[in-house]
Scaffold this motif. Sequence first.
Motif, PDB file in Angstrom:
ATOM      1  N   MET A  28       0.835  -1.202   0.000  1.00 62.30           N
ATOM      2  CA  MET A  28       0.000   0.000   0.000  1.00 62.30           C
ATOM      3  C   MET A  28       0.872   1.255   0.000  1.00 62.30           C
ATOM      4  O   MET A  28       0.615   2.207  -0.745  1.00 62.30           O
ATOM      5  CB  MET A  28      -0.945  -0.010   1.193  1.00 62.30           C
ATOM      6  CG  MET A  28      -1.975   1.073   1.173  1.00 62.30           C
ATOM      7  SD  MET A  28      -3.141   0.861   2.551  1.00 62.30           S
ATOM      8  CE  MET A  28      -4.616   1.535   1.813  1.00 62.30           C
ATOM      9  N   VAL A  29       1.914   1.261   0.814  1.00 62.03           N
ATOM     10  CA  VAL A  29       2.816   2.408   0.888  1.00 62.03           C
ATOM     11  C   VAL A  29       3.555   2.583  -0.441  1.00 62.03           C
ATOM     12  O   VAL A  29       3.662   3.702  -0.964  1.00 62.03           O
ATOM     13  CB  VAL A  29       3.807   2.246   2.065  1.00 62.03           C
ATOM     14  CG1 VAL A  29       4.931   3.265   1.991  1.00 62.03           C
ATOM     15  CG2 VAL A  29       3.060   2.362   3.394  1.00 62.03           C
ATOM     16  N   GLU A  30       4.065   1.490  -1.001  1.00 65.44           N
ATOM     17  CA  GLU A  30       4.795   1.552  -2.268  1.00 65.44           C
ATOM     18  C   GLU A  30       3.895   2.038  -3.402  1.00 65.44           C
ATOM     19  O   GLU A  30       4.326   2.836  -4.238  1.00 65.44           O
ATOM     20  CB  GLU A  30       5.408   0.191  -2.599  1.00 65.44           C
ATOM     21  CG  GLU A  30       6.578  -0.162  -1.705  1.00 65.44           C
ATOM     22  CD  GLU A  30       7.018  -1.615  -1.836  1.00 65.44           C
ATOM     23  OE1 GLU A  30       6.520  -2.345  -2.725  1.00 65.44           O
ATOM     24  OE2 GLU A  30       7.864  -2.028  -1.020  1.00 65.44           O
ATOM     25  N   ALA A  31       2.659   1.581  -3.435  1.00 71.61           N
ATOM     26  CA  ALA A  31       1.728   2.024  -4.483  1.00 71.61           C
ATOM     27  C   ALA A  31       1.459   3.519  -4.369  1.00 71.61           C
ATOM     28  O   ALA A  31       1.408   4.224  -5.383  1.00 71.61           O
ATOM     29  CB  ALA A  31       0.425   1.230  -4.390  1.00 71.61           C
ATOM     30  N   SER A  32       1.317   4.000  -3.160  1.00 72.42           N
ATOM     31  CA  SER A  32       1.084   5.430  -2.950  1.00 72.42           C
ATOM     32  C   SER A  32       2.293   6.240  -3.405  1.00 72.42           C
ATOM     33  O   SER A  32       2.156   7.271  -4.071  1.00 72.42           O
ATOM     34  CB  SER A  32       0.780   5.703  -1.477  1.00 72.42           C
ATOM     35  OG  SER A  32       0.590   7.073  -1.267  1.00 72.42           O
ATOM     36  N   THR A  33       3.479   5.767  -3.062  1.00 68.55           N
ATOM     37  CA  THR A  33       4.712   6.454  -3.458  1.00 68.55           C
ATOM     38  C   THR A  33       4.861   6.460  -4.975  1.00 68.55           C
ATOM     39  O   THR A  33       5.173   7.499  -5.570  1.00 68.55           O
ATOM     40  CB  THR A  33       5.937   5.776  -2.802  1.00 68.55           C
ATOM     41  OG1 THR A  33       5.764   5.809  -1.385  1.00 68.55           O
ATOM     42  CG2 THR A  33       7.226   6.474  -3.177  1.00 68.55           C
ATOM     43  N   GLU A  34       4.638   5.322  -5.597  1.00 64.85           N
ATOM     44  CA  GLU A  34       4.748   5.224  -7.053  1.00 64.85           C
ATOM     45  C   GLU A  34       3.736   6.122  -7.754  1.00 64.85           C
ATOM     46  O   GLU A  34       4.045   6.754  -8.753  1.00 64.85           O
ATOM     47  CB  GLU A  34       4.574   3.776  -7.504  1.00 64.85           C
ATOM     48  CG  GLU A  34       5.748   2.894  -7.147  1.00 64.85           C
ATOM     49  CD  GLU A  34       5.484   1.421  -7.396  1.00 64.85           C
ATOM     50  OE1 GLU A  34       4.446   1.074  -8.012  1.00 64.85           O
ATOM     51  OE2 GLU A  34       6.315   0.606  -6.957  1.00 64.85           O
ATOM     52  N   GLN A  35       2.539   6.200  -7.211  1.00 64.20           N
ATOM     53  CA  GLN A  35       1.510   7.059  -7.786  1.00 64.20           C
ATOM     54  C   GLN A  35       1.944   8.518  -7.723  1.00 64.20           C
ATOM     55  O   GLN A  35       1.778   9.264  -8.679  1.00 64.20           O
ATOM     56  CB  GLN A  35       0.190   6.863  -7.050  1.00 64.20           C
ATOM     57  CG  GLN A  35      -0.948   7.673  -7.613  1.00 64.20           C
ATOM     58  CD  GLN A  35      -2.247   7.451  -6.844  1.00 64.20           C
ATOM     59  OE1 GLN A  35      -2.281   6.786  -5.813  1.00 64.20           O
ATOM     60  NE2 GLN A  35      -3.322   8.010  -7.344  1.00 64.20           N
ATOM     61  N   HIS A  36       2.532   8.925  -6.617  1.00 62.44           N
ATOM     62  CA  HIS A  36       3.003  10.299  -6.479  1.00 62.44           C
ATOM     63  C   HIS A  36       4.119  10.582  -7.478  1.00 62.44           C
ATOM     64  O   HIS A  36       4.091  11.586  -8.196  1.00 62.44           O
ATOM     65  CB  HIS A  36       3.493  10.583  -5.064  1.00 62.44           C
ATOM     66  CG  HIS A  36       4.237  11.868  -4.953  1.00 62.44           C
ATOM     67  ND1 HIS A  36       3.611  13.100  -5.069  1.00 62.44           N
ATOM     68  CD2 HIS A  36       5.550  12.134  -4.782  1.00 62.44           C
ATOM     69  CE1 HIS A  36       4.506  14.054  -4.963  1.00 62.44           C
ATOM     70  NE2 HIS A  36       5.695  13.496  -4.793  1.00 62.44           N
ATOM     71  N   VAL A  37       5.101   9.705  -7.554  1.00 63.47           N
ATOM     72  CA  VAL A  37       6.247   9.913  -8.441  1.00 63.47           C
ATOM     73  C   VAL A  37       5.793   9.955  -9.894  1.00 63.47           C
ATOM     74  O   VAL A  37       6.185  10.844 -10.650  1.00 63.47           O
ATOM     75  CB  VAL A  37       7.312   8.815  -8.217  1.00 63.47           C
ATOM     76  CG1 VAL A  37       8.391   8.867  -9.281  1.00 63.47           C
ATOM     77  CG2 VAL A  37       7.933   8.956  -6.833  1.00 63.47           C
TER      78      VAL A  37
END
Length: 163
Positions: A28-37
Amino acid sequence: LAAGVSPGRVQHYFANRRELVHASVRAMVEASTEQHVAGHSATTSLAALRDVVVHAIPTAPEARVGLAVWYAYLARCAADPVVADIITEAKQGQEAEAARLLAALGVGDATQHAREMIALADGLATRVQTGDLTAVDAVATVEHHLEVAVGAARSLSATAGAS
């Protein structure tokens, strides 16, 4: 099951439920980070800042489901130090990124402003989740605070430049 994967297959991949939860939080954290980037690689600092701060506010029905899952992970922090560490690292990363963007926009004491804006957005997300506030109103509230902070920094910069 919804993804076409049987519970037995998932249980075979993870040694226990705790490992599954840890992997889920990380995902969940990685998906959020990837979405932001991915969403803000070529945009303004202000737009990227807005996204970093308001992303927790559920603006669509499926986001409310995601927020409910996030709250379950937050509750688990009390009994699971690994989950607490994952979430702590994620929130510290969010704060660091918001502070970096605020500093790039000329905002003094950027870390303090970042912390306050993230806390504001997190609190407003709770109100949206309970139906007490609309997502539009919550986002507008955060945007107002962003504009005040960035506007004050620009005013100070213009005043200093005129001296």
